[in-house]
Design a protein around this motif. Structure first.
Motif, mmCIF file in Angstrom:
data_model
loop_
_atom_site.group_PDB
_atom_site.id
_atom_site.type_symbol
_atom_site.label_atom_id
_atom_site.label_comp_id
_atom_site.label_asym_id
_atom_site.label_seq_id
_atom_site.Cartn_x
_atom_site.Cartn_y
_atom_site.Cartn_z
ATOM 1 N N TRP A 40 -3.785 -29.923 -0.954
ATOM 2 C CA TRP A 40 -2.913 -30.994 -1.430
ATOM 3 C C TRP A 40 -3.676 -32.309 -1.413
ATOM 4 C CZ3 TRP A 40 2.228 -29.952 -2.671
ATOM 5 C CH2 TRP A 40 2.659 -28.672 -2.368
ATOM 6 N N HIS A 41 -3.294 -33.248 -2.277
ATOM 7 C CA HIS A 41 -3.856 -34.592 -2.228
ATOM 8 C C HIS A 41 -2.724 -35.591 -2.413
ATOM 9 C CE1 HIS A 41 -3.612 -34.258 -6.600
ATOM 10 N NE2 HIS A 41 -3.640 -35.571 -6.618
ATOM 11 N N CYS A 42 -2.891 -36.765 -1.832
ATOM 12 C CA CYS A 42 -1.883 -37.817 -1.924
ATOM 13 C C CYS A 42 -2.233 -38.728 -3.103
ATOM 14 C CB CYS A 42 -1.828 -38.624 -0.631
ATOM 15 S SG CYS A 42 -0.583 -39.934 -0.668
ATOM 16 N N ALA A 43 -1.295 -38.861 -4.026
ATOM 17 C CA ALA A 43 -1.526 -39.697 -5.199
ATOM 18 C C ALA A 43 -1.492 -41.181 -4.842
ATOM 19 C CB ALA A 43 -0.480 -39.400 -6.267
ATOM 20 N N PHE A 44 -0.944 -41.541 -3.695
ATOM 21 C CA PHE A 44 -0.836 -42.949 -3.312
ATOM 22 C C PHE A 44 -2.095 -43.442 -2.600
ATOM 23 C CE2 PHE A 44 0.470 -46.329 -0.378
ATOM 24 C CZ PHE A 44 0.981 -47.236 -1.287
ATOM 25 N N CYS A 45 -2.512 -42.725 -1.549
ATOM 26 C CA CYS A 45 -3.635 -43.223 -0.749
ATOM 27 C C CYS A 45 -4.904 -42.401 -0.899
ATOM 28 C CB CYS A 45 -3.243 -43.290 0.719
ATOM 29 S SG CYS A 45 -3.023 -41.698 1.512
ATOM 30 N N GLY A 46 -4.833 -41.232 -1.539
ATOM 31 C CA GLY A 46 -6.018 -40.423 -1.757
ATOM 32 C C GLY A 46 -6.359 -39.470 -0.623
ATOM 33 N N ALA A 47 -5.490 -39.335 0.355
ATOM 34 C CA ALA A 47 -5.747 -38.405 1.464
ATOM 35 C C ALA A 47 -5.748 -36.978 0.944
ATOM 36 C CB ALA A 47 -4.681 -38.569 2.537
ATOM 37 N N VAL A 48 -6.511 -36.099 1.599
ATOM 38 C CA VAL A 48 -6.641 -34.709 1.175
ATOM 39 C C VAL A 48 -6.276 -33.811 2.352
ATOM 40 C CG1 VAL A 48 -8.249 -32.954 0.357
ATOM 41 C CG2 VAL A 48 -8.450 -35.303 -0.458
ATOM 42 N N ASP A 49 -5.533 -32.743 2.073
ATOM 43 C CA ASP A 49 -5.168 -31.748 3.080
ATOM 44 C C ASP A 49 -5.500 -30.381 2.506
ATOM 45 O OD1 ASP A 49 -4.171 -30.413 5.233
ATOM 46 O OD2 ASP A 49 -2.066 -30.819 4.795
ATOM 47 N N ASP A 50 -6.298 -29.595 3.227
ATOM 48 C CA ASP A 50 -6.754 -28.297 2.724
ATOM 49 C C ASP A 50 -5.813 -27.150 3.071
ATOM 50 O OD1 ASP A 50 -8.980 -29.428 1.573
ATOM 51 O OD2 ASP A 50 -10.163 -29.232 3.398
ATOM 52 N N ASP A 51 -4.716 -27.430 3.737
ATOM 53 C CA ASP A 51 -3.771 -26.386 4.115
ATOM 54 C C ASP A 51 -3.010 -25.896 2.882
ATOM 55 O OD1 ASP A 51 -2.404 -24.661 5.710
ATOM 56 O OD2 ASP A 51 -1.105 -26.160 6.629
ATOM 57 N N ALA A 52 -2.601 -24.631 2.885
ATOM 58 C CA ALA A 52 -1.876 -24.059 1.751
ATOM 59 C C ALA A 52 -0.418 -24.503 1.731
ATOM 60 C CB ALA A 52 -1.958 -22.532 1.788
ATOM 61 N N ARG A 53 0.116 -24.889 2.891
ATOM 62 C CA ARG A 53 1.514 -25.335 2.963
ATOM 63 C C ARG A 53 1.611 -26.817 2.654
ATOM 64 N NH1 ARG A 53 2.659 -23.500 8.866
ATOM 65 N NH2 ARG A 53 0.627 -24.415 8.930
ATOM 66 N N PRO A 54 2.758 -27.282 2.162
ATOM 67 C CA PRO A 54 2.930 -28.720 1.904
ATOM 68 C C PRO A 54 2.815 -29.533 3.196
ATOM 69 C CG PRO A 54 4.695 -27.466 0.896
ATOM 70 C CD PRO A 54 3.913 -26.506 1.724
ATOM 71 N N PRO A 55 2.177 -30.686 3.152
ATOM 72 C CA PRO A 55 1.999 -31.515 4.345
ATOM 73 C C PRO A 55 3.335 -32.027 4.881
ATOM 74 C CG PRO A 55 0.527 -32.214 2.610
ATOM 75 C CD PRO A 55 1.463 -31.238 2.010
ATOM 76 N N ARG A 56 3.413 -32.153 6.198
ATOM 77 C CA ARG A 56 4.603 -32.711 6.844
ATOM 78 C C ARG A 56 4.286 -34.022 7.553
ATOM 79 N NH1 ARG A 56 6.707 -28.365 10.716
ATOM 80 N NH2 ARG A 56 7.917 -30.137 11.392
ATOM 81 N N TYR A 57 3.021 -34.374 7.614
ATOM 82 C CA TYR A 57 2.615 -35.580 8.329
ATOM 83 C C TYR A 57 1.776 -36.455 7.422
ATOM 84 C CZ TYR A 57 4.135 -32.805 12.241
ATOM 85 O OH TYR A 57 4.894 -32.026 13.067
ATOM 86 N N CYS A 58 1.915 -37.742 7.565
ATOM 87 C CA CYS A 58 1.158 -38.703 6.763
ATOM 88 C C CYS A 58 -0.278 -38.742 7.249
ATOM 89 C CB CYS A 58 1.794 -40.084 6.868
ATOM 90 S SG CYS A 58 1.017 -41.298 5.810
ATOM 91 N N SER A 59 -1.227 -38.640 6.334
ATOM 92 C CA SER A 59 -2.645 -38.653 6.686
ATOM 93 C C SER A 59 -3.285 -40.008 6.496
ATOM 94 C CB SER A 59 -3.408 -37.632 5.843
ATOM 95 O OG SER A 59 -2.944 -36.335 6.131
ATOM 96 N N ARG A 60 -2.513 -40.977 6.061
ATOM 97 C CA ARG A 60 -3.062 -42.305 5.819
ATOM 98 C C ARG A 60 -3.390 -42.973 7.153
ATOM 99 N NH1 ARG A 60 0.659 -46.567 3.041
ATOM 100 N NH2 ARG A 60 1.976 -45.435 4.447
ATOM 101 N N ARG A 61 -4.518 -43.569 7.217
ATOM 102 C CA ARG A 61 -4.927 -44.240 8.454
ATOM 103 C C ARG A 61 -4.240 -45.600 8.524
ATOM 104 N NH1 ARG A 61 -11.052 -42.548 8.050
ATOM 105 N NH2 ARG A 61 -10.831 -40.499 8.988
ATOM 106 N N ALA A 62 -3.844 -45.963 9.716
ATOM 107 C CA ALA A 62 -3.204 -47.260 9.923
ATOM 108 C C ALA A 62 -4.245 -48.372 9.770
ATOM 109 C CB ALA A 62 -2.573 -47.321 11.303
ATOM 110 N N PRO A 63 -3.886 -49.480 9.137
ATOM 111 C CA PRO A 63 -4.843 -50.572 8.973
ATOM 112 C C PRO A 63 -5.160 -51.218 10.330
ATOM 113 C CG PRO A 63 -2.693 -51.199 8.162
ATOM 114 C CD PRO A 63 -2.609 -49.760 8.518
ATOM 115 N N HIS A 64 -6.401 -51.595 10.505
ATOM 116 C CA HIS A 64 -6.825 -52.210 11.779
ATOM 117 C C HIS A 64 -6.806 -53.697 11.671
ATOM 118 C CE1 HIS A 64 -7.920 -48.415 13.564
ATOM 119 N NE2 HIS A 64 -8.538 -48.100 12.434
#
Length: 64
Positions: A40-64
């Protein structure tokens, strides 16, 4: 009858509480299935998840 309404209210509130704590996805999370291969990939932030199931957690890093 009032007992039934109270039970219904408690059921709805417990469901909303459960849904709130089982995911960290926000409005900005736009997960799409990757066209090339599994994952899966996030169209908003560009995060990528290689799992076959849909993501349940946000992979975007918090701004510092």
């Amino acid at each position: 009858m009032p007992v039934l309404l109270i039970l219904l209210l408690l059921g709805v509130l417990s469901y909303l509480y459960w849904r709130r704590h089982t995911t960290t996805l926000t409005r900005d999370c736009r997960w799409r299935r990757a066209r090339s291969g599994p994952g899966w990939h996030c169209a908003f932030c560009g995060a990528v998840d290689d799992d076959a199931r849909p993501p349940r957690y946000c992979s975007r890093r918090a701004p510092h």
